[in-house]
Write a protein that holds these residues in place. Structure first.
Motif, PDB file in Angstrom:
ATOM      1  N   LYS A   1      29.205  33.631 -23.288  1.00  0.00           N
ATOM      2  CA  LYS A   1      29.900  34.901 -23.077  1.00  0.00           C
ATOM      3  C   LYS A   1      29.333  35.358 -21.703  1.00  0.00           C
ATOM      4  CE  LYS A   1      30.078  36.469 -27.791  1.00  0.00           C
ATOM      5  NZ  LYS A   1      29.653  37.307 -28.689  1.00  0.00           N
ATOM      6  N   THR A   2      30.128  36.289 -20.881  1.00  0.00           N
ATOM      7  CA  THR A   2      30.021  36.928 -19.757  1.00  0.00           C
ATOM      8  C   THR A   2      30.403  38.386 -19.850  1.00  0.00           C
ATOM      9  OG1 THR A   2      30.099  36.574 -17.257  1.00  0.00           O
ATOM     10  CG2 THR A   2      32.191  36.264 -18.802  1.00  0.00           C
ATOM     11  N   LYS A   3      29.427  38.890 -19.231  1.00  0.00           N
ATOM     12  CA  LYS A   3      29.813  40.374 -19.148  1.00  0.00           C
ATOM     13  C   LYS A   3      30.492  40.896 -18.252  1.00  0.00           C
ATOM     14  CE  LYS A   3      27.584  44.502 -20.692  1.00  0.00           C
ATOM     15  NZ  LYS A   3      26.289  45.023 -21.584  1.00  0.00           N
ATOM     16  N   ILE A   4      31.534  41.767 -18.385  1.00  0.00           N
ATOM     17  CA  ILE A   4      32.021  42.500 -17.659  1.00  0.00           C
ATOM     18  C   ILE A   4      31.523  43.996 -17.461  1.00  0.00           C
ATOM     19  CG2 ILE A   4      34.438  43.652 -16.944  1.00  0.00           C
ATOM     20  CD1 ILE A   4      34.328  40.622 -16.448  1.00  0.00           C
ATOM     21  N   ALA A   5      31.154  44.435 -16.506  1.00  0.00           N
ATOM     22  CA  ALA A   5      30.675  45.824 -16.269  1.00  0.00           C
ATOM     23  C   ALA A   5      30.540  46.324 -14.953  1.00  0.00           C
ATOM     24  CB  ALA A   5      28.931  45.915 -16.730  1.00  0.00           C
ATOM     25  N   PRO A   6      30.761  47.862 -14.978  1.00  0.00           N
ATOM     26  CA  PRO A   6      30.663  48.303 -13.273  1.00  0.00           C
ATOM     27  C   PRO A   6      29.973  47.599 -12.390  1.00  0.00           C
ATOM     28  CG  PRO A   6      30.342  50.016 -14.873  1.00  0.00           C
ATOM     29  CD  PRO A   6      29.965  48.815 -15.651  1.00  0.00           C
ATOM     30  N   GLY A   7      30.553  47.269 -11.330  1.00  0.00           N
ATOM     31  CA  GLY A   7      29.764  46.342 -10.151  1.00  0.00           C
ATOM     32  C   GLY A   7      29.737  45.100 -10.143  1.00  0.00           C
ATOM     33  N   ASN A   8      30.303  44.403 -11.121  1.00  0.00           N
ATOM     34  CA  ASN A   8      30.540  42.918 -11.075  1.00  0.00           C
ATOM     35  C   ASN A   8      31.841  42.595 -11.198  1.00  0.00           C
ATOM     36  OD1 ASN A   8      31.048  42.705 -13.912  1.00  0.00           O
ATOM     37  ND2 ASN A   8      29.156  41.998 -14.303  1.00  0.00           N
ATOM     38  N   ALA A   9      32.193  41.123 -11.043  1.00  0.00           N
ATOM     39  CA  ALA A   9      33.604  40.992 -11.038  1.00  0.00           C
ATOM     40  C   ALA A   9      33.397  39.254 -11.417  1.00  0.00           C
ATOM     41  CB  ALA A   9      34.480  40.727  -9.725  1.00  0.00           C
ATOM     42  N   LYS A  10      34.348  38.826 -12.409  1.00  0.00           N
ATOM     43  CA  LYS A  10      34.143  37.589 -12.852  1.00  0.00           C
ATOM     44  C   LYS A  10      35.620  36.836 -12.709  1.00  0.00           C
ATOM     45  CE  LYS A  10      30.410  38.300 -15.016  1.00  0.00           C
ATOM     46  NZ  LYS A  10      29.060  37.902 -14.858  1.00  0.00           N
ATOM     47  N   GLY A  11      35.510  35.482 -12.522  1.00  0.00           N
ATOM     48  CA  GLY A  11      36.793  35.027 -12.163  1.00  0.00           C
ATOM     49  C   GLY A  11      37.062  33.660 -12.953  1.00  0.00           C
ATOM     50  N   GLN A  12      38.409  33.271 -12.935  1.00  0.00           N
ATOM     51  CA  GLN A  12      38.602  31.810 -13.642  1.00  0.00           C
ATOM     52  C   GLN A  12      39.894  31.437 -12.810  1.00  0.00           C
ATOM     53  OE1 GLN A  12      38.175  30.194 -16.517  1.00  0.00           O
ATOM     54  NE2 GLN A  12      39.335  28.837 -15.304  1.00  0.00           N
ATOM     55  N   THR A  13      39.625  29.948 -12.367  1.00  0.00           N
ATOM     56  CA  THR A  13      40.516  29.641 -11.591  1.00  0.00           C
ATOM     57  C   THR A  13      41.709  28.824 -12.508  1.00  0.00           C
ATOM     58  OG1 THR A  13      39.447  27.598 -11.334  1.00  0.00           O
ATOM     59  CG2 THR A  13      39.075  29.036  -9.556  1.00  0.00           C
ATOM     60  N   PHE A  14      42.818  28.761 -11.978  1.00  0.00           N
ATOM     61  CA  PHE A  14      43.957  27.798 -12.632  1.00  0.00           C
ATOM     62  C   PHE A  14      44.747  27.218 -11.754  1.00  0.00           C
ATOM     63  CE2 PHE A  14      45.396  32.410 -12.233  1.00  0.00           C
ATOM     64  CZ  PHE A  14      46.723  32.194 -11.866  1.00  0.00           C
ATOM     65  N   ALA A  15      45.395  26.105 -12.070  1.00  0.00           N
ATOM     66  CA  ALA A  15      46.403  25.465 -11.307  1.00  0.00           C
ATOM     67  C   ALA A  15      47.853  25.461 -11.918  1.00  0.00           C
ATOM     68  CB  ALA A  15      46.013  24.061 -10.773  1.00  0.00           C
ATOM     69  N   LEU A  16      48.781  25.646 -10.904  1.00  0.00           N
ATOM     70  CA  LEU A  16      50.220  25.443 -11.527  1.00  0.00           C
ATOM     71  C   LEU A  16      50.969  24.339 -10.980  1.00  0.00           C
ATOM     72  CD1 LEU A  16      51.311  29.211 -10.933  1.00  0.00           C
ATOM     73  CD2 LEU A  16      50.619  27.819 -13.133  1.00  0.00           C
ATOM     74  N   GLU A  17      51.547  23.436 -11.700  1.00  0.00           N
ATOM     75  CA  GLU A  17      52.360  22.166 -11.317  1.00  0.00           C
ATOM     76  C   GLU A  17      53.787  22.603 -10.435  1.00  0.00           C
ATOM     77  OE1 GLU A  17      51.954  19.088 -14.030  1.00  0.00           O
ATOM     78  OE2 GLU A  17      50.129  18.932 -13.800  1.00  0.00           O
ATOM     79  N   LYS A  18      54.124  23.770 -11.002  1.00  0.00           N
ATOM     80  CA  LYS A  18      55.547  24.150 -10.554  1.00  0.00           C
ATOM     81  C   LYS A  18      55.604  25.710 -10.358  1.00  0.00           C
ATOM     82  CE  LYS A  18      57.577  24.351 -15.183  1.00  0.00           C
ATOM     83  NZ  LYS A  18      58.552  23.935 -16.103  1.00  0.00           N
ATOM     84  N   ALA A  19      56.581  26.304  -9.724  1.00  0.00           N
ATOM     85  CA  ALA A  19      56.549  27.885  -9.623  1.00  0.00           C
ATOM     86  C   ALA A  19      56.758  28.311 -10.790  1.00  0.00           C
ATOM     87  CB  ALA A  19      57.901  28.131  -8.565  1.00  0.00           C
ATOM     88  N   SER A  20      56.007  29.481 -10.956  1.00  0.00           N
ATOM     89  CA  SER A  20      56.176  30.306 -12.206  1.00  0.00           C
ATOM     90  C   SER A  20      55.722  31.535 -12.181  1.00  0.00           C
ATOM     91  CB  SER A  20      54.995  29.711 -13.220  1.00  0.00           C
ATOM     92  OG  SER A  20      54.911  28.359 -13.297  1.00  0.00           O
ATOM     93  N   GLN A  21      56.639  32.240 -12.963  1.00  0.00           N
ATOM     94  CA  GLN A  21      56.344  33.994 -12.891  1.00  0.00           C
ATOM     95  C   GLN A  21      55.004  34.261 -13.765  1.00  0.00           C
ATOM     96  OE1 GLN A  21      58.524  35.827 -11.514  1.00  0.00           O
ATOM     97  NE2 GLN A  21      57.764  37.776 -12.186  1.00  0.00           N
ATOM     98  N   PHE A  22      54.225  34.872 -13.013  1.00  0.00           N
ATOM     99  CA  PHE A  22      52.921  35.303 -13.611  1.00  0.00           C
ATOM    100  C   PHE A  22      53.130  36.749 -14.392  1.00  0.00           C
ATOM    101  CE2 PHE A  22      48.146  36.236 -12.883  1.00  0.00           C
ATOM    102  CZ  PHE A  22      47.808  35.922 -14.049  1.00  0.00           C
TER     103      PHE A  22
END
Length: 143
Positions: A36-57
């Motif tokens: 688990k990772t904590k989200i709290a004031p003053g921090n940010a968490k990230g996740q990368t992802f890849a798309l093979e074709k254009a997509s509506q996010f």
């Protein structure tokens, strides 16, 4: 900033058409995180992802746990060239949690104005000025 694989489900569709988020409770997903990772004031968490074709996010579904304080949530989407995110965010949106969320639930986060993403690599940053909760992750994946 290092990135661990956060368990999230991207809501993508074929293109349709940046300011706000709609956050709603969803039925609790059955997930067994490796960590688990904590989200709290003053921090940010990230996740990368890849798309093979254009997509509506259109948004994401986040399975959250250990909800200590449900207040605000901010999401940003960046283009990446490897690590870390590059340039200004392609999308930056914020919103407030609904009231009376259970300690462990899934939330659907929908962007007021979805964005079309071209094929490529992206990073989603999750942050808050006041909320405290945990997201499941896979600590064996550095991205």
């Amino acid at each position: 900033m290092t990135y661990s694989r956060i368990l999230l489900f991207l809501i993508l569709s074929v293109p349709l058409s940046h300011a706000g988020l709609t956050i709603s409770a969803e039925p609790t997903a059955n997930f067994s995180p490796k960590g688990k990772t904590k989200i709290a004031p003053g921090n940010a968490k990230g996740q990368t992802f890849a798309l093979e074709k254009a997509s509506q996010f259109e948004g994401v579904v986040l399975p959250i746990s250990n909800l200590e304080r449900a207040s605000d949530l901010r999401l940003e989407v960046y283009a990446t060239e490897g690590q870390p995110p590059t340039g200004k965010p392609l999308l930056s949106a914020s919103g407030d949690f609904p009231e009376n969320l259970p300690n462990k639930t899934s939330i659907q986060v929908t962007f007021a104005e979805p964005i079309t993403l071209s094929p490529g690599s992206y990073a989603l940053l999750i942050q808050s000025d006041d909320s405290k909760f945990q997201l499941p992750l896979n600590p064996s994946d550095p991205y």
